[in-house]
Design a protein around this motif. Structure first.
Motif, PDB file in Angstrom:
ATOM      1  N   GLU A 140      29.684 -10.201  -0.412  1.00 55.17           N
ATOM      2  CA  GLU A 140      28.652  -9.439   0.287  1.00 55.17           C
ATOM      3  C   GLU A 140      27.250  -9.896  -0.089  1.00 55.17           C
ATOM      4  O   GLU A 140      26.291  -9.679   0.657  1.00 55.17           O
ATOM      5  N   ILE A 141      27.104 -10.519  -1.261  1.00 53.70           N
ATOM      6  CA  ILE A 141      25.783 -10.932  -1.723  1.00 53.70           C
ATOM      7  C   ILE A 141      25.161 -11.960  -0.775  1.00 53.70           C
ATOM      8  O   ILE A 141      23.952 -11.950  -0.526  1.00 53.70           O
ATOM      9  N   LEU A 142      25.988 -12.836  -0.231  1.00 53.60           N
ATOM     10  CA  LEU A 142      25.479 -13.887   0.655  1.00 53.60           C
ATOM     11  C   LEU A 142      24.831 -13.324   1.912  1.00 53.60           C
ATOM     12  O   LEU A 142      24.044 -14.013   2.572  1.00 53.60           O
ATOM     13  N   LYS A 143      25.124 -12.088   2.262  1.00 60.59           N
ATOM     14  CA  LYS A 143      24.555 -11.470   3.466  1.00 60.59           C
ATOM     15  C   LYS A 143      23.194 -10.837   3.208  1.00 60.59           C
ATOM     16  O   LYS A 143      22.517 -10.417   4.149  1.00 60.59           O
ATOM     17  N   LEU A 144      22.792 -10.774   1.949  1.00 56.13           N
ATOM     18  CA  LEU A 144      21.564 -10.064   1.595  1.00 56.13           C
ATOM     19  C   LEU A 144      20.338 -10.978   1.665  1.00 56.13           C
ATOM     20  O   LEU A 144      20.451 -12.190   1.492  1.00 56.13           O
ATOM     21  N   PRO A 145      19.155 -10.413   1.900  1.00 58.24           N
ATOM     22  CA  PRO A 145      17.927 -11.217   1.891  1.00 58.24           C
ATOM     23  C   PRO A 145      17.602 -11.702   0.487  1.00 58.24           C
ATOM     24  O   PRO A 145      17.819 -10.999  -0.502  1.00 58.24           O
ATOM     25  N   VAL A 146      17.078 -12.922   0.392  1.00 57.30           N
ATOM     26  CA  VAL A 146      16.735 -13.512  -0.904  1.00 57.30           C
ATOM     27  C   VAL A 146      15.434 -12.909  -1.426  1.00 57.30           C
ATOM     28  O   VAL A 146      14.487 -12.685  -0.674  1.00 57.30           O
ATOM     29  N   VAL A 147      15.394 -12.641  -2.733  1.00 59.73           N
ATOM     30  CA  VAL A 147      14.175 -12.172  -3.383  1.00 59.73           C
ATOM     31  C   VAL A 147      13.747 -13.197  -4.429  1.00 59.73           C
ATOM     32  O   VAL A 147      14.593 -13.792  -5.111  1.00 59.73           O
ATOM     33  N   GLU A 148      12.435 -13.445  -4.509  1.00 62.38           N
ATOM     34  CA  GLU A 148      11.894 -14.387  -5.484  1.00 62.38           C
ATOM     35  C   GLU A 148      10.615 -13.824  -6.099  1.00 62.38           C
ATOM     36  O   GLU A 148       9.918 -13.020  -5.481  1.00 62.38           O
ATOM     37  N   LEU A 163      23.964  -7.220 -10.260  1.00 64.77           N
ATOM     38  CA  LEU A 163      23.163  -6.025 -10.533  1.00 64.77           C
ATOM     39  C   LEU A 163      22.031  -5.874  -9.528  1.00 64.77           C
ATOM     40  O   LEU A 163      21.781  -4.781  -9.014  1.00 64.77           O
ATOM     41  N   TYR A 164      21.348  -6.969  -9.235  1.00 65.39           N
ATOM     42  CA  TYR A 164      20.206  -6.884  -8.326  1.00 65.39           C
ATOM     43  C   TYR A 164      20.667  -6.552  -6.905  1.00 65.39           C
ATOM     44  O   TYR A 164      20.022  -5.771  -6.197  1.00 65.39           O
ATOM     45  N   ALA A 165      21.784  -7.128  -6.513  1.00 65.27           N
ATOM     46  CA  ALA A 165      22.335  -6.811  -5.198  1.00 65.27           C
ATOM     47  C   ALA A 165      22.737  -5.335  -5.127  1.00 65.27           C
ATOM     48  O   ALA A 165      22.480  -4.651  -4.132  1.00 65.27           O
ATOM     49  N   ASN A 166      23.348  -4.849  -6.178  1.00 66.77           N
ATOM     50  CA  ASN A 166      23.832  -3.475  -6.234  1.00 66.77           C
ATOM     51  C   ASN A 166      22.676  -2.479  -6.232  1.00 66.77           C
ATOM     52  O   ASN A 166      22.689  -1.480  -5.481  1.00 66.77           O
ATOM     53  N   ILE A 167      21.659  -2.721  -7.034  1.00 61.42           N
ATOM     54  CA  ILE A 167      20.567  -1.772  -7.211  1.00 61.42           C
ATOM     55  C   ILE A 167      19.523  -1.870  -6.105  1.00 61.42           C
ATOM     56  O   ILE A 167      18.989  -0.855  -5.642  1.00 61.42           O
ATOM     57  N   PHE A 168      19.227  -3.098  -5.649  1.00 64.24           N
ATOM     58  CA  PHE A 168      18.125  -3.285  -4.700  1.00 64.24           C
ATOM     59  C   PHE A 168      18.543  -3.826  -3.339  1.00 64.24           C
ATOM     60  O   PHE A 168      17.705  -3.897  -2.430  1.00 64.24           O
ATOM     61  N   GLY A 169      19.799  -4.262  -3.191  1.00 66.68           N
ATOM     62  CA  GLY A 169      20.218  -4.807  -1.904  1.00 66.68           C
ATOM     63  C   GLY A 169      19.543  -6.128  -1.575  1.00 66.68           C
ATOM     64  O   GLY A 169      19.318  -6.448  -0.405  1.00 66.68           O
ATOM     65  N   GLN A 170      19.253  -6.916  -2.611  1.00 70.47           N
ATOM     66  CA  GLN A 170      18.623  -8.220  -2.426  1.00 70.47           C
ATOM     67  C   GLN A 170      19.375  -9.268  -3.238  1.00 70.47           C
ATOM     68  O   GLN A 170      20.027  -8.938  -4.232  1.00 70.47           O
TER      69      GLN A 170
END
Length: 215
Positions: free
Chosen positions: A13-21, A145-152
């Protein structure tokens, strides 16, 4: 509406999320003089994100020393080129500081690795994994963790690049800074969730035995 978090997070599912930098300022530190100025600034801040990078080894039994130590505020990240500056007295001062919390992930591994560079007594470090376990999260990599908490999504494409290169690429710099900066965001959100109770933990059921046999 409460924030939904999961005990386990599906990597696909992570691959579907927007990238954060990290979008702030990145400062690369090479010399002992630069190190002193950077550490003075960092120790004037209320909170720091912390991470390290080591040149990957593809030969069994071969381990390199930590090449890069990244320490970030919410707005600026310093990249300490340890393979060029060495472990200066000011870097030791930063690592041994007991006043400013340094937030990281799997910090025991980072500290153990840094001990190959020089001896020091670790100061005030806070490991995100310990706290995320307290609210029921079991998948504890930074990316999950970042995907889970922030959806990114935090990209890990640069992880196995050469961190001892004479000059770091822009992508390496952003990758390194993002990892340290993200730790601050995660810790602040963890504190908010605990203080407000504004979250609901969804426990993903373990696959049935017959499903496991079909994998």
């Amino acid at each position: 509406m409460k924030k939904i978090i999961y005990n386990k997070y599906d990597k696909t599912e992570i691959l579907k999320l927007p990238v954060v930098e990290f979008q702030g300022k990145i400062v690369v530190v090479y010399s002992e003089k630069e190190t002193r100025k950077a550490v003075d600034f960092l120790l004037s801040q209320p909170i720091l994100g912390f991470d390290t990078e080591t040149r990957p080894s593809f030969k069994k039994g071969s381990v390199h020393k930590v090449a890069l130590m990244q320490v970030s505020t919410p707005e600026i990240c310093f990249l300490f080129r340890l393979n060029q500056s060495g472990m200066t007295p000011d870097i030791i001062r930063l690592l041994e500081d007991t006043t400013v919390p340094k937030i990281g992930l799997s910090l025991n591994d980072d500290i153990l690795s840094l001990h190959r560079n020089a001896e020091f007594t670790p100061g005030l470090f806070i490991d995100l994994q310990d706290h995320m376990r307290e609210i029921g999260i079991e998948d504890l990599s930074l990316q999950k963790l970042y995907a889970n908490i922030f959806g990114q999504r935090i990209s890990k494409n640069q992880r196995l690049t050469n961190w001892e290169a004479q000059i770091l690429s822009d992508r390496q710099k952003i990758y390194a800074a993002t990892d340290a900066w993200a730790c601050i965001n995660l810790y602040r959100e963890y504190l908010r969730l605990v203080q407000t109770g504004d979250y609901e933990l969804v426990v993903i059921p373990e696959p049935a035995l017959e499903d496991m046999n079909n994998i």
